[in-house]
Design a protein around this motif. Structure first.
Motif, mmCIF file in Angstrom:
data_model
loop_
_atom_site.group_PDB
_atom_site.id
_atom_site.type_symbol
_atom_site.label_atom_id
_atom_site.label_comp_id
_atom_site.label_asym_id
_atom_site.label_seq_id
_atom_site.Cartn_x
_atom_site.Cartn_y
_atom_site.Cartn_z
ATOM 1 N N ALA A 268 58.197 25.675 29.074
ATOM 2 C CA ALA A 268 59.404 25.112 29.584
ATOM 3 C C ALA A 268 60.104 25.430 31.018
ATOM 4 O O ALA A 268 59.013 26.312 31.986
ATOM 5 C CB ALA A 268 59.161 27.511 29.594
ATOM 6 N N ALA A 269 60.676 24.108 31.012
ATOM 7 C CA ALA A 269 61.384 23.258 32.356
ATOM 8 C C ALA A 269 62.647 23.805 32.821
ATOM 9 O O ALA A 269 63.638 23.651 31.748
ATOM 10 C CB ALA A 269 60.249 22.276 32.174
ATOM 11 N N ALA A 270 63.000 23.613 33.551
ATOM 12 C CA ALA A 270 64.254 23.277 34.378
ATOM 13 C C ALA A 270 64.149 23.251 35.862
ATOM 14 O O ALA A 270 63.190 21.949 35.905
ATOM 15 C CB ALA A 270 64.258 24.910 34.336
ATOM 16 N N SER A 271 65.181 22.196 36.472
ATOM 17 C CA SER A 271 64.937 21.243 37.807
ATOM 18 C C SER A 271 66.238 21.968 38.320
ATOM 19 O O SER A 271 67.803 22.808 37.647
ATOM 20 C CB SER A 271 65.655 20.123 37.341
ATOM 21 O OG SER A 271 66.709 19.890 36.481
ATOM 22 N N ILE A 272 66.099 22.172 39.253
ATOM 23 C CA ILE A 272 67.602 22.071 40.035
ATOM 24 C C ILE A 272 67.219 21.419 41.819
ATOM 25 O O ILE A 272 65.999 20.561 42.230
ATOM 26 C CB ILE A 272 66.776 23.656 41.320
ATOM 27 C CG1 ILE A 272 66.044 23.078 42.216
ATOM 28 C CG2 ILE A 272 67.564 24.606 40.019
ATOM 29 C CD1 ILE A 272 66.263 24.856 42.780
ATOM 30 N N SER A 290 62.629 34.717 36.290
ATOM 31 C CA SER A 290 62.598 35.350 35.351
ATOM 32 C C SER A 290 60.346 35.603 34.798
ATOM 33 O O SER A 290 60.408 36.688 33.583
ATOM 34 C CB SER A 290 63.136 35.912 34.282
ATOM 35 O OG SER A 290 63.954 35.165 33.825
ATOM 36 N N GLY A 291 60.807 34.503 34.705
ATOM 37 C CA GLY A 291 59.353 33.845 34.119
ATOM 38 C C GLY A 291 59.855 32.950 32.725
ATOM 39 O O GLY A 291 58.864 32.501 31.535
ATOM 40 N N SER A 292 61.534 33.715 32.641
ATOM 41 C CA SER A 292 61.533 32.513 30.889
ATOM 42 C C SER A 292 61.045 30.523 31.115
ATOM 43 O O SER A 292 61.208 30.249 30.388
ATOM 44 C CB SER A 292 62.896 33.201 30.529
ATOM 45 O OG SER A 292 63.343 32.736 31.760
ATOM 46 N N VAL A 293 61.370 30.252 32.209
ATOM 47 C CA VAL A 293 61.067 28.953 32.830
ATOM 48 C C VAL A 293 59.928 29.321 33.502
ATOM 49 O O VAL A 293 59.649 30.007 34.518
ATOM 50 C CB VAL A 293 62.115 27.905 33.187
ATOM 51 C CG1 VAL A 293 61.413 27.108 34.068
ATOM 52 C CG2 VAL A 293 63.351 28.228 32.329
ATOM 53 N N THR A 294 58.600 28.122 33.189
ATOM 54 C CA THR A 294 57.610 28.037 34.078
ATOM 55 C C THR A 294 57.448 26.904 34.567
ATOM 56 O O THR A 294 56.426 27.093 35.755
ATOM 57 C CB THR A 294 56.224 28.754 33.050
ATOM 58 O OG1 THR A 294 56.153 27.370 31.688
ATOM 59 C CG2 THR A 294 56.386 29.873 32.397
ATOM 60 N N VAL A 295 57.626 26.010 34.224
ATOM 61 C CA VAL A 295 57.659 24.752 35.542
ATOM 62 C C VAL A 295 59.406 24.709 35.805
ATOM 63 O O VAL A 295 60.089 24.542 35.055
ATOM 64 C CB VAL A 295 56.874 23.653 34.660
ATOM 65 C CG1 VAL A 295 56.871 22.726 35.784
ATOM 66 C CG2 VAL A 295 55.843 24.145 33.555
ATOM 67 N N LEU A 296 58.768 24.429 37.222
ATOM 68 C CA LEU A 296 60.236 24.034 38.061
ATOM 69 C C LEU A 296 60.451 22.850 38.152
ATOM 70 O O LEU A 296 59.557 22.624 39.515
ATOM 71 C CB LEU A 296 60.824 25.557 39.435
ATOM 72 C CG LEU A 296 62.043 24.995 39.914
ATOM 73 C CD1 LEU A 296 63.260 25.103 38.666
ATOM 74 C CD2 LEU A 296 62.962 26.182 40.409
ATOM 75 N N VAL A 297 61.479 22.147 38.232
ATOM 76 C CA VAL A 297 61.047 20.407 39.128
ATOM 77 C C VAL A 297 62.321 20.655 40.347
ATOM 78 O O VAL A 297 63.438 20.736 39.428
ATOM 79 C CB VAL A 297 61.087 19.539 38.406
ATOM 80 C CG1 VAL A 297 60.978 18.535 38.977
ATOM 81 C CG2 VAL A 297 59.788 19.514 36.402
ATOM 82 N N ALA A 298 61.704 20.197 41.026
ATOM 83 C CA ALA A 298 62.445 20.130 42.424
ATOM 84 C C ALA A 298 62.862 19.333 43.252
ATOM 85 O O ALA A 298 61.459 18.523 44.014
ATOM 86 C CB ALA A 298 62.687 21.789 43.430
ATOM 87 N N THR A 299 63.557 18.738 43.717
ATOM 88 C CA THR A 299 64.292 18.037 45.210
ATOM 89 C C THR A 299 63.166 18.674 46.543
ATOM 90 O O THR A 299 63.270 19.830 46.301
ATOM 91 C CB THR A 299 64.622 17.359 45.351
ATOM 92 O OG1 THR A 299 66.761 18.001 45.202
ATOM 93 C CG2 THR A 299 65.940 16.011 44.204
ATOM 94 N N ASP A 300 63.753 18.529 47.423
ATOM 95 C CA ASP A 300 63.765 19.537 48.701
ATOM 96 C C ASP A 300 64.479 20.472 48.812
ATOM 97 O O ASP A 300 63.954 21.616 49.817
ATOM 98 C CB ASP A 300 62.986 18.358 50.199
ATOM 99 C CG ASP A 300 61.708 17.916 50.443
ATOM 100 O OD1 ASP A 300 61.368 18.663 49.741
ATOM 101 O OD2 ASP A 300 62.095 16.998 50.199
ATOM 102 N N VAL A 301 65.518 20.649 48.360
ATOM 103 C CA VAL A 301 66.590 21.843 48.031
ATOM 104 C C VAL A 301 65.907 22.971 48.153
ATOM 105 O O VAL A 301 65.965 23.869 48.960
ATOM 106 C CB VAL A 301 67.610 21.862 47.187
ATOM 107 C CG1 VAL A 301 68.013 20.514 47.224
ATOM 108 C CG2 VAL A 301 67.188 21.486 45.878
#
Length: 401
Positions: A268-272, A290-301
């Motif tokens: 369950a992944a999302a990105s910002i 909330s835990g509905s997404v467990t992996v967040l992929v991000a840049t240095d923002v």
């Protein structure tokens, strides 16, 4: 030490207790009494040390004591932050500290017409990113002549991402008789120059010197070929599927591509990142919280100012180009006294980044897997007249140090 001993009134102490804050952090112990005296403050402290409350509490106290109300299209206090996410988090903290002051958020990615309308009545505290504030000033939606309090949060990051010209435009527009507080995680020469321009006889307070990793963060590095990073990440993530993990990518396109690969792998992944609208970024962060997404992929923002409880793991899929950002990134775990783990990947082209990080830390990063790469200068040169033996395969191409 208690907040009462810092000189705060019973009403503020009661609000802090309702937020679960009973003991001030070191930066709060040093900064709040000085700021309550009206002195300019230069605060040096790593992310996650309680800087927002360190400037937010005395700002709310000072504005609450003043009887005047804001004039139309004006702001009594101004807080500048480098990213939309950090600005939003500052607003949430301030809203917990007061119900009497009007707080307005202006950032890119939101309707500028709605923000202009909100400012038409004036505001007690304006929290803004520099670019959007300039846009509103140019439209005549806000004036800063009545602003008597200025806060620059994560000032070093504002310089890193090119906001110095915006700051130079904004500063002359503020009231000359003002209190200024500047907070930064690092103190490069450019920051020293900026402080001399903005601050008058400041009191410097410093905790958690640059390069110090939080005590409860365990961090290590895997030496891995670039093409093998994704498989290594997936394997490690499968070992803690229920835990929140924050994965840092160097580029916006890389972050989006990696998120889609993780989604196909069943996470369950999302990105910002900068190519996302503010609404998309807000929804991704909320889903992660909330835990509905467990992996967040991000840049240095997401490297600074994002306070999400329960992030058990931070992965540096790509090492940062700015070595200090390594400390900021891994500071997203081990929040509020909990333990956390940070894992970095280093391919053959990232040796210089790793060495720069270790220089900032003042020590080597523990090796969790693979063999350290050699720099090209260290690699043995082939003998004249003989062809170098060809290396094949991902991990077999790794050079032993």
């Amino acid at each position: 030490m208690t907040f009462t001993e810092l000189g705060l009134n019973a009403r503020m102490v009661s609000r802090l207790e309702a937020l679960g804050l009973t003991t001030p952090t070191p930066i709060q112990q040093q900064a709040i009494p000085v700021a309550l005296q009206g002195r300019d403050v230069l605060g040096i402290a790593q992310t996650g040390t309680g800087k927002t409350a360190a400037f937010g509490i005395p700002l709310v106290v000072a504005l609450s004591k003043a009887p005047e109300r804001p004039q139309p299209r004006s702001a009594r206090g101004l807080i500048l932050a480098p990213t939309r996410e950090l600005a939003g988090q500052i607003v949430r903290t301030l809203e917990g500290l007061t119900a009497d002051l009007r707080i307005t958020l202006v950032v890119g990615g939101k309707s500028i017409h709605g923000q202009s309308s909100a400012l038409s009545r004036g505001t007690d505290i304006l929290v803004a990113t520099p670019g959007r504030l300039i846009d509103l000033i140019d439209r005549g939606s806000v004036t800063l002549g009545q602003t008597r309090f200025l806060v620059l949060d994560e000032a070093d990051q504002m310089l890193d991402i090119g906001f110095i010209h915006a700051l130079r435009r904004i500063a002359p527009l503020l009231g000359k008789d003002r209190q200024t507080m500047m907070f930064s995680a690092t103190m490069p020469k450019s920051m020293a120059d900026l402080s001399r321009s903005y601050l008058t006889d400041p009191v410097r307070v410093e905790v958690s010197p640059p390069g110090k990793v939080a005590d409860k963060v365990t961090h290590s590095v895997h030496f891995v070929a670039k093409e093998e990073k994704q498989d290594l990440l997936i394997g490690l993530l499968r070992g803690h599927r229920e835990d929140r993990a924050l994965v840092f990518s160097r580029t916006k396109h890389g972050a989006e591509r990696l998120m889609k690969q993780l989604d196909r792998a069943g996470f369950a992944a999302a990105s910002i990142h900068g190519n996302k609208s503010q609404g998309q970024r807000d929804r991704a962060l909320q889903a992660f919280r909330s835990g509905s997404v467990t992996v967040l992929v991000a840049t240095d923002v997401a490297a600074r100012g994002i306070d999400i409880p329960g992030v058990g793991h931070v992965y540096n899929f790509d090492l940062p180009n700015v070595p200090e950002n390594y400390v900021h990134r891994i500071g997203r775990t081990a929040r509020a006294g909990t333990a956390g783990r940070a894992i970095a990947f280093c391919d053959a082209d990232e040796v210089s980044e790793l060495k720069a990080i270790e220089k900032v830390l003042g020590m080597p990063v523990e090796v969790a897997g693979g063999s350290p790469w050699q720099t090209r200068a260290q690699a043995p040169k082939p003998q004249k007249g003989r062809r170098p033996r060809r290396r094949t395969g991902g991990t077999s191409a790794r050079l032993a140090a």
